[in-house]
Design a protein around this motif. Sequence first.
Motif, PDB file in Angstrom:
ATOM      1  N   ALA A   1      10.758   2.021   7.655  1.00 23.51           N
ATOM      2  CA  ALA A   1      10.043   0.825   7.529  1.00 23.51           C
ATOM      3  C   ALA A   1       8.875   1.174   8.449  1.00 23.51           C
ATOM      4  CB  ALA A   1      10.793  -0.227   7.957  1.00 23.51           C
ATOM      5  N   VAL A   2       7.676   0.876   7.994  1.00 21.54           N
ATOM      6  CA  VAL A   2       6.266   1.404   8.821  1.00 21.54           C
ATOM      7  C   VAL A   2       5.693   0.135   8.974  1.00 21.54           C
ATOM      8  CG1 VAL A   2       4.311   2.880   8.785  1.00 21.54           C
ATOM      9  CG2 VAL A   2       6.282   3.636   7.740  1.00 21.54           C
ATOM     10  N   PRO A   3       5.374  -0.080  10.269  1.00 17.97           N
ATOM     11  CA  PRO A   3       4.361  -1.252  10.466  1.00 17.97           C
ATOM     12  C   PRO A   3       3.188  -1.210  10.492  1.00 17.97           C
ATOM     13  CG  PRO A   3       5.493  -0.483  12.527  1.00 17.97           C
ATOM     14  CD  PRO A   3       6.062   0.534  11.371  1.00 17.97           C
ATOM     15  N   GLY A   4       2.351  -1.952  10.838  1.00 23.32           N
ATOM     16  CA  GLY A   4       0.851  -1.643  10.939  1.00 23.32           C
ATOM     17  C   GLY A   4      -0.029  -1.740   9.723  1.00 23.32           C
ATOM     18  N   THR A   5      -1.294  -1.462   9.787  1.00 24.49           N
ATOM     19  CA  THR A   5      -2.149  -1.745   8.630  1.00 24.49           C
ATOM     20  C   THR A   5      -2.131  -0.373   7.895  1.00 24.49           C
ATOM     21  OG1 THR A   5      -3.638  -3.029   9.950  1.00 24.49           O
ATOM     22  CG2 THR A   5      -4.380  -1.885   7.956  1.00 24.49           C
ATOM     23  N   PRO A   6      -1.469  -0.476   6.658  1.00 25.43           N
ATOM     24  CA  PRO A   6      -1.555   0.848   5.835  1.00 25.43           C
ATOM     25  C   PRO A   6      -2.833   1.679   5.853  1.00 25.43           C
ATOM     26  CG  PRO A   6      -0.415  -0.611   4.787  1.00 25.43           C
ATOM     27  CD  PRO A   6      -1.276  -1.323   5.875  1.00 25.43           C
ATOM     28  N   SER A   7      -2.808   3.090   5.829  1.00 24.81           N
ATOM     29  CA  SER A   7      -4.043   3.608   5.789  1.00 24.81           C
ATOM     30  C   SER A   7      -3.612   5.226   5.385  1.00 24.81           C
ATOM     31  CB  SER A   7      -4.825   3.816   6.978  1.00 24.81           C
ATOM     32  OG  SER A   7      -4.092   4.551   8.056  1.00 24.81           O
TER      33      SER A   7
ATOM     34  N   LEU B   1       5.395  -2.440   5.785  1.00 25.25           N
ATOM     35  CA  LEU B   1       5.658  -3.893   6.099  1.00 25.25           C
ATOM     36  C   LEU B   1       4.169  -4.759   5.442  1.00 25.25           C
ATOM     37  CD1 LEU B   1       7.141  -4.145   9.748  1.00 25.25           C
ATOM     38  CD2 LEU B   1       8.099  -4.668   7.442  1.00 25.25           C
ATOM     39  N   ASP B   2       3.114  -4.148   5.337  1.00 25.93           N
ATOM     40  CA  ASP B   2       2.207  -4.707   5.085  1.00 25.93           C
ATOM     41  C   ASP B   2       1.393  -3.865   3.880  1.00 25.93           C
ATOM     42  OD1 ASP B   2       1.622  -6.792   6.841  1.00 25.93           O
ATOM     43  OD2 ASP B   2       1.228  -5.461   8.337  1.00 25.93           O
ATOM     44  N   GLY B   3       2.327  -3.250   2.992  1.00 25.41           N
ATOM     45  CA  GLY B   3       1.991  -2.450   1.830  1.00 25.41           C
ATOM     46  C   GLY B   3       1.586  -3.415   0.652  1.00 25.41           C
ATOM     47  N   ASP B   4       0.890  -2.555  -0.246  1.00 24.09           N
ATOM     48  CA  ASP B   4       0.371  -3.427  -1.522  1.00 24.09           C
ATOM     49  C   ASP B   4       0.826  -3.137  -2.799  1.00 24.09           C
ATOM     50  OD1 ASP B   4      -0.824  -0.738  -2.123  1.00 24.09           O
ATOM     51  OD2 ASP B   4      -2.956  -1.518  -1.419  1.00 24.09           O
ATOM     52  N   ASP B   5       1.984  -2.309  -2.756  1.00 25.79           N
ATOM     53  CA  ASP B   5       2.703  -1.810  -3.904  1.00 25.79           C
ATOM     54  C   ASP B   5       2.060  -0.873  -4.743  1.00 25.79           C
ATOM     55  OD1 ASP B   5       4.598  -3.160  -2.969  1.00 25.79           O
ATOM     56  OD2 ASP B   5       4.530  -5.038  -4.138  1.00 25.79           O
ATOM     57  N   VAL B   6       0.872  -0.332  -4.452  1.00 20.56           N
ATOM     58  CA  VAL B   6       0.096   0.483  -5.523  1.00 20.56           C
ATOM     59  C   VAL B   6      -0.034   1.690  -4.664  1.00 20.56           C
ATOM     60  CG1 VAL B   6      -2.060   0.912  -6.607  1.00 20.56           C
ATOM     61  CG2 VAL B   6      -1.202  -1.299  -6.404  1.00 20.56           C
ATOM     62  N   ALA B   7      -1.095   1.819  -3.528  1.00 24.15           N
ATOM     63  CA  ALA B   7      -1.169   3.092  -2.699  1.00 24.15           C
ATOM     64  C   ALA B   7      -0.234   3.063  -1.869  1.00 24.15           C
ATOM     65  CB  ALA B   7      -2.551   3.288  -2.202  1.00 24.15           C
TER      66      ALA B   7
ATOM     67  N   SER C   1       5.467  -1.557  -0.781  1.00 28.46           N
ATOM     68  CA  SER C   1       6.037  -2.615   0.223  1.00 28.46           C
ATOM     69  C   SER C   1       7.203  -2.225   0.304  1.00 28.46           C
ATOM     70  CB  SER C   1       5.752  -3.968  -0.206  1.00 28.46           C
ATOM     71  OG  SER C   1       6.572  -4.267  -1.360  1.00 28.46           O
ATOM     72  N   LEU C   2       7.773  -2.434   1.665  1.00 30.02           N
ATOM     73  CA  LEU C   2       9.155  -2.117   1.982  1.00 30.02           C
ATOM     74  C   LEU C   2      10.107  -2.856   0.996  1.00 30.02           C
ATOM     75  CD1 LEU C   2      11.440  -0.922   3.748  1.00 30.02           C
ATOM     76  CD2 LEU C   2      11.132  -2.828   5.487  1.00 30.02           C
ATOM     77  N   SER C   3      10.022  -4.290   0.618  1.00 30.91           N
ATOM     78  CA  SER C   3      10.856  -4.805  -0.257  1.00 30.91           C
ATOM     79  C   SER C   3      10.888  -4.090  -1.623  1.00 30.91           C
ATOM     80  CB  SER C   3      10.375  -6.065  -0.366  1.00 30.91           C
ATOM     81  OG  SER C   3       9.099  -6.385  -0.809  1.00 30.91           O
TER      82      SER C   3
END
Length: 306
Positions: free
Chosen positions: A42-48, A76-82, A85-87
């Motif tokens: 589970a990765v926090p922070g802004t994805p990059s 945690l702040d994923g967009d489900d494409v690149a 998301s964790l869920s």
Amino acid sequence: MSTPTGPDNGLPVRMPRPRQPGRHRRPEPAVAPEGAPVLVLAVPGTPSPAVRGVAEEIVSIARSELPGLEAAVGFLDGDDVAFPSLSSVLAQAAALRVERYEFARAAGREVAEPTGPAAVVVPLLAGPDAVLTGRVREAAAASGAPVELTDVLGPHPLLAEALHVRLSEAGLARADRARLFTVATAADGIVLATTGGEEAVQAAGITGMLLAARLAVPVMAAALDQEGSVAAVAEQLRGSGSQALALAPYLIGPELAAGLLDEAARVAGCSVAEPLGAYPAVGKLVLSQYSAALGITPQPQGVAAR
């Protein structure tokens, strides 16, 4: 897409290796149990791309320590494409387990219906952070998947080792205390910077004591996300005789807001080391949390039991 052995999950298929014959054969390393839950980081922070690279390298380290391990990364702040998301990653792990069970039944195999967690979630955090771990729990609940959550990675002696290495890489500490290398720019006081509130500062202080023993210099923890905390601790160290101070992030990196570390170092007048990142000990601690949740003990690769 499917493989001859079942649905393709995008991960390598574990193949059994023949045992070496003879009385003095090397002991077989531990492997992930058949049907073991997926390790989900589970990765926090802004994805990059940089954050994903760190997470994937940590997962690669864990896989190298436990052959056959299935692992994935959820943001945690994923967009489900690149950046899934964790869920969604947890929901996919649960769905894949059911799909494999149904495939085995359709193939005529006698297999037990899957029980227990479909995934073990390890937060990519060096220390406690009530806000972020709360979000991990919320994502797990939103997924609807049966999962088990582990604790954060620290405090732990391996993190003190990682901090020592990052300081030495920045020229702020001896690389090897046994050889007594001297470094002209070595710090004589360390501010151990963390985020997550007072609980995180206290936990960092435990690892800080281990780091102080390694470096033989005073180490004090401070809160990066509390205004003035790093500068106040720096002044306290200077008041006790330290002059050349270094700021050591007790953070993996993804959870660190952009610019926060450099600004704190500027205000406090400290040199600064890099975050822990994908240091090998971090991957080993991630695997340790996963293994503890399952009650297994992986043997480090290339090390024979005595």
